[in-house]
Design a protein around this motif. Structure first.
Motif, PDB file in Angstrom:
ATOM      1  N   THR A   1       0.988  -1.196   0.087  1.00 64.93           N
ATOM      2  CA  THR A   1      -0.017  -0.053   0.043  1.00 64.93           C
ATOM      3  C   THR A   1       1.062   1.136  -0.079  1.00 64.93           C
ATOM      4  O   THR A   1       1.841   1.343   0.680  1.00 64.93           O
TER       5      THR A   1
ATOM      6  N   LYS B   1      -0.064   5.459  -0.091  1.00 64.79           N
ATOM      7  CA  LYS B   1      -1.107   6.583  -0.469  1.00 64.79           C
ATOM      8  C   LYS B   1      -0.737   7.890   0.273  1.00 64.79           C
ATOM      9  O   LYS B   1       0.099   7.873   1.347  1.00 64.79           O
TER      10      LYS B   1
ATOM     11  N   GLN C   1      -4.070   6.769  -3.888  1.00 64.24           N
ATOM     12  CA  GLN C   1      -4.027   5.732  -3.072  1.00 64.24           C
ATOM     13  C   GLN C   1      -3.675   4.570  -3.861  1.00 64.24           C
ATOM     14  O   GLN C   1      -4.117   4.263  -5.056  1.00 64.24           O
ATOM     15  N   ARG C   2      -3.044   3.485  -3.586  1.00 63.69           N
ATOM     16  CA  ARG C   2      -2.905   2.298  -3.846  1.00 63.69           C
ATOM     17  C   ARG C   2      -3.031   1.233  -2.625  1.00 63.69           C
ATOM     18  O   ARG C   2      -2.024   1.284  -2.182  1.00 63.69           O
TER      19      ARG C   2
ATOM     20  N   THR D   1      -3.166  -2.183  -0.803  1.00 62.15           N
ATOM     21  CA  THR D   1      -3.022  -3.415  -1.301  1.00 62.15           C
ATOM     22  C   THR D   1      -3.053  -4.542  -0.122  1.00 62.15           C
ATOM     23  O   THR D   1      -2.364  -4.157   0.953  1.00 62.15           O
TER      24      THR D   1
ATOM     25  N   TYR E   1      -6.463  -5.426  -4.409  1.00 64.48           N
ATOM     26  CA  TYR E   1      -5.871  -3.910  -4.590  1.00 64.48           C
ATOM     27  C   TYR E   1      -6.970  -3.005  -5.035  1.00 64.48           C
ATOM     28  O   TYR E   1      -8.017  -3.378  -5.652  1.00 64.48           O
TER      29      TYR E   1
ATOM     30  N   ARG F   1      -7.052   1.249  -6.722  1.00 65.36           N
ATOM     31  CA  ARG F   1      -6.224   2.471  -6.866  1.00 65.36           C
ATOM     32  C   ARG F   1      -7.026   3.662  -6.962  1.00 65.36           C
ATOM     33  O   ARG F   1      -8.356   3.232  -7.757  1.00 65.36           O
TER      34      ARG F   1
ATOM     35  N   ASN G   1     -11.434   5.478  -9.765  1.00 71.36           N
ATOM     36  CA  ASN G   1     -11.115   4.318  -8.950  1.00 71.36           C
ATOM     37  C   ASN G   1     -10.987   3.060  -9.617  1.00 71.36           C
ATOM     38  O   ASN G   1     -11.823   2.712 -10.713  1.00 71.36           O
ATOM     39  N   GLU G   2     -10.158   2.146  -9.168  1.00 68.42           N
ATOM     40  CA  GLU G   2      -9.937   0.876 -10.009  1.00 68.42           C
ATOM     41  C   GLU G   2      -9.550  -0.064  -8.854  1.00 68.42           C
ATOM     42  O   GLU G   2      -8.865   0.057  -7.926  1.00 68.42           O
ATOM     43  N   TYR G   3     -10.560  -1.119  -8.969  1.00 69.81           N
ATOM     44  CA  TYR G   3     -10.430  -2.174  -7.987  1.00 69.81           C
ATOM     45  C   TYR G   3     -10.209  -3.550  -8.510  1.00 69.81           C
ATOM     46  O   TYR G   3     -10.745  -3.908  -9.659  1.00 69.81           O
TER      47      TYR G   3
END
Length: 733
Positions: free
Chosen positions: A224, A226, A247-248, A250, A275, A277, A299-301
């Motif tokens: 992680t 962020k 943020q990333r 994880t 994860y 992002r 947002n990416e999940y």
């Protein structure tokens, strides 16, 4: 003569002179007019009201004070009977603070009539996390390893930020930006009736005239990273702000899963890499009457799962799911004096242009692939009017959306043939409420009624209904304890994917099917609580009894003809019951040792299943300036449901923070002994599944944060002891 024996009551309300809004937690002190010695005092409540009881007749002075405001004096007062002083206005008076650190240790959890109020600054071990981490170890709340929150066994809550609905999740909100979190377990009719409870995240505020900057950076051993930045510029009555977050997040889990389909056995094991992002930006301005904020996020999940499978389809596989969710929003609030009352207008609108999800489970052309497209519009218009003891409101809450899912098999795989799925949906909820607040003898009460008309359509499926939602809240002071009781009726409307009869692919071995006959859940919620303080020790007890009508449940079975799990939603015709206690204590010993703990037994009854459940936590804090150390232990007991069972688990967290030249440094370790294990068993029709999940390794976190603020109007620099006024010290004795 009776008053002279029992004592008189002095009451009133403290408000901000510029905005007219009530001021919670203002300090009110009563003095003897002859020698100005302090007699008694209190803090104002959330509505800015106060009451000083058991005061003897005589001559007095009264002061109202709040940090950053000029102290207001009332008197001399000649008291012969109960006296209501009406509204006391405080005027802002900025103070300049240079490199001053206040090492107060507030209570983490404070109970009120309809809610729990959680203060992140009291929780060292959550400082490097998010809002979900702050809620860990709060009585009646369970947070799993992925940060999913349940309130008294239910995940059907609604999330607010600063009192407004939001597209964010609890995991999107950094703990460093949170002033407090309100968990409203029994909301009044003023709030939307949706949800078993409401979680309201209150973000930190900025100086009244000046500028401020706050930033933090966090990293952990799972990968992680962020950073968050918030900047404010306040000029007279207008404040401008910019907020940026990148943020990333994880987490790596070790997961073992066993599935049995009519005698066929499949084992799945491996390291699951979860994860997310997030890139988020918002800006706007604020005046005493108006707030405007616009912003957006990307947002990416995803989940990446290299696995080893034994049994059906043996071999090494790789699964990757990915969901992208860009979003833009606008939020506008305006408050205006109108016909001797206060009128509040709120407008919110959001547009999520697309959310594309991919699911691939393949090695060299073997597996499945799904591509999904989502588009949604959401907004509301709210109008509220307050006049003396009465509050009225109207709200229009429309939303629109569409989806398209396609599934493709790769190679010679045995998998159900799922055609492309298309759906357009609409949900309009229009509501009105009335709320009346008054007092009978020593009992304060709020009586409310809300009406909501629901108009929904999902292609050919249509739903229309009108529902009424009453609420009642009562509180009093009895034998030095605050006693409160509440009742409300609420609803949980199933989302579109649970209703429309289409197949939605979740994984290579899991497909879910919507049910057009699924009914909304109705909640009938009652609670009774008591709060008592003995010097530095605070005790709280809250009993609750909830009845759920049309319980929404899940059934898992084998997809006919395939070794794939079918997830189906059903509505029970019976009632579910849930009742229990939240018992907690908090204490500050020797001025630097903080002790907190809770025990929450609960019983669940539904169909032919009854199960007891127990959760507990304990926390020890040492405030050894400039270092604060904290140890937290939690326990979640076993319980049974219709679909299966969950075994007990434990968790342990350690954390320490200290300040170096204005920079706050936090270091912590989550689950150092790898005790946190989720063990779930599901029993279905010709089907059995067991999954065991734990952290792949302890989560070691390091966080750095820095805040700086300065007021333009220069005044005398005050030391920490002066900032905590003598009046506040008097109240804390």
């Amino acid at each position: 003569m009776i008053n002279a024996i029992v004592g008189l009551t002095i009451s009133g309300k403290v408000i901000d002179s510029e905005s007219g809004k009530p001021m919670a937690y203002a300090v009110v002190i009563l003095y003897d007019a002859k020698d100005t010695s302090r007699i008694t005092g209190t803090y104002t409540d959330e509505k800015g009201t106060f009451a000083l009881k058991k005061v003897r007749p005589g001559e007095y002075l009264l002061s109202a004070d709040f940090v950053g405001y000029r102290k207001e004096w009332i008197g001399p007062l000649t008291l012969k009977g109960d006296t209501n002083l009406g509204e006391i206005s405080l005027k802002p008076q900025p103070i300049r603070i240079e490199e001053v650190v206040v090492e107060a240790t507030p209570q983490k959890v404070r109970y009120e009539v309809d809610r729990k109020v959680i203060t992140p600054s009291a929780d060292v071990v959550s400082r490097g996390g998010n809002a979900s981490d702050v809620l860990r170890s709060v009585p009646g709340i369970d947070v799993d390893m992925q940060g999913n929150v349940k309130i008294r066994g239910s995940s059907n809550y609604i999330l607010f930020v600063d009192g407004h609905p939001t597209n964010l999740t609890l995991k999107d909100i950094p703990a460093s930006q949170i002033e407090r979190i309100e968990v409203i377990t029994n909301p009044s009719a003023e709030y939307d009736a949706e949800g078993n409870a409401i979680i309201n995240v209150i973000l930190k505020k900025h100086p009244s005239r000046g500028y401020s900057l706050s930033t933090d950076v966090t990293a952990n051993s799972h990968g992680t990273l962020k950073g968050n930045l918030a900047a404010y510029l306040s000029l007279d009555k207008v404040s401008y702000f910019v907020k940026v977050s990148a943020q990333r997040n994880t987490l790596k889990f070790n997961r073992n899963e066993l599935m049995v389909y009519e005698g066929d056995t499949l084992k799945v094991k491996g390291i699951w890499d979860q994860y997310g992002r997030v890139l988020r930006l918002s800006t706007g301005f604020q005046t005493p009457a108006t707030i405007l904020e616009v912003g957006g996020s990307f947002n990416e999940y995803g989940v990446e799962i290299p696995t080893v499978r034994e049994g059906i389809s043996e071999g090494n596989f790789y699964t990757k799911s990915l969901e992208r969710r860009p979003m833009g929003f606008l939020s506008f609030t305006h408050t205006q004096n109108f016909l001797s009352g206060l009128l509040n207008l709120e407008i919110y609108a959001s547009y999520r242009p697309r959310a594309i999800s991919y699911l691939v489970d393949t090695t060299t052309g073997y597996g499945i692939k799904t591509v999904g497209y989502r588009e949604s519009y959401r907004g509301y218009l709210s109008l509220k009017y307050s006049l003396k003891n009465l509050k009225l409101g109207l709200k229009l809450y429309p939303s629109r959306g569409s989806s398209l899912d396609t599934t493709k098999t790769l190679g010679s795989i045995s998998y159900p043939d799922i055609p492309p799925q298309t759906m357009n949906y609409r949900r309009d909820i229009h509501s009105a409420f009335v709320l009346y607040t008054s007092q009978i003898a020593r009992f304060n009460y709020r009586l409310g009624l809300r009406a909501e008309y629901t108009d929904r359509s999902m292609n050919s499926v249509k739903i229309n209904r009108l529902d009424l939602f009453p609420s009642l809240h009562v509180s009093t002071l009895l034998a030095g304890s605050q006693i409160y009781a509440a009742f409300s009726r609420r609803i949980w409307r199933p989302p579109y994917y649970m209703i429309y009869p289409i197949y939605v692919v979740q994984t290579m071995y899991l497909v879910q099917l919507g049910n057009p006959n699924l009914l909304p859940e109705y909640y009938y919620k009652a609670q009774l609580g008591a709060i008592r303080s003995f010097g530095p020790v605070s005790l709280s007890a809250e009993a609750y009894y909830d009845i759920t009508e049309n319980v929404q449940d899940v059934r898992e079975s084998k997809f006919e003809g395939y070794d794939v799990t079918l997830y189906r939603f059903i509505s029970s015709k019976g009632y579910g019951k849930k009742y229990g206690l939240d018992l907690s204590f908090q204490a500050l010993l020797m001025g630097f040792v903080g002790v907190m703990g809770s025990v929450s037994p609960m019983r669940y009854e539904y169909e032919d299943i009854s199960s007891d459940y127990l959760s507990a936590y304990a926390m020890l804090s040492l405030n050894l300036r400039p270092v604060r150390i904290q140890v937290r232990y939690g326990y979640s007991g076993a319980y049974r449901l219709v679909w299966g069972s969950v075994v007990p688990y434990h968790y342990l967290d350690l954390g320490a923070s200290f300040n170096v030249k204005g920079i706050n440094v936090y270091a912590g370790i989550t689950d150092p002994l790898l005790l946190f294990t989720e063990d779930l068993t599901v029993t279905g029709e010709n089907f059995y599944r067991r999954s065991i999940t734990r952290y792949a390794k302890p989560v070691i976190t390091l966080s750095l944060s820095y805040s700086y603020s300065r007021n333009f109007k220069k005044t005398e620099v005050k030391e920490v002891e002066e900032l905590e006024s003598e009046e506040q010290k008097f109240l804390l004795k």
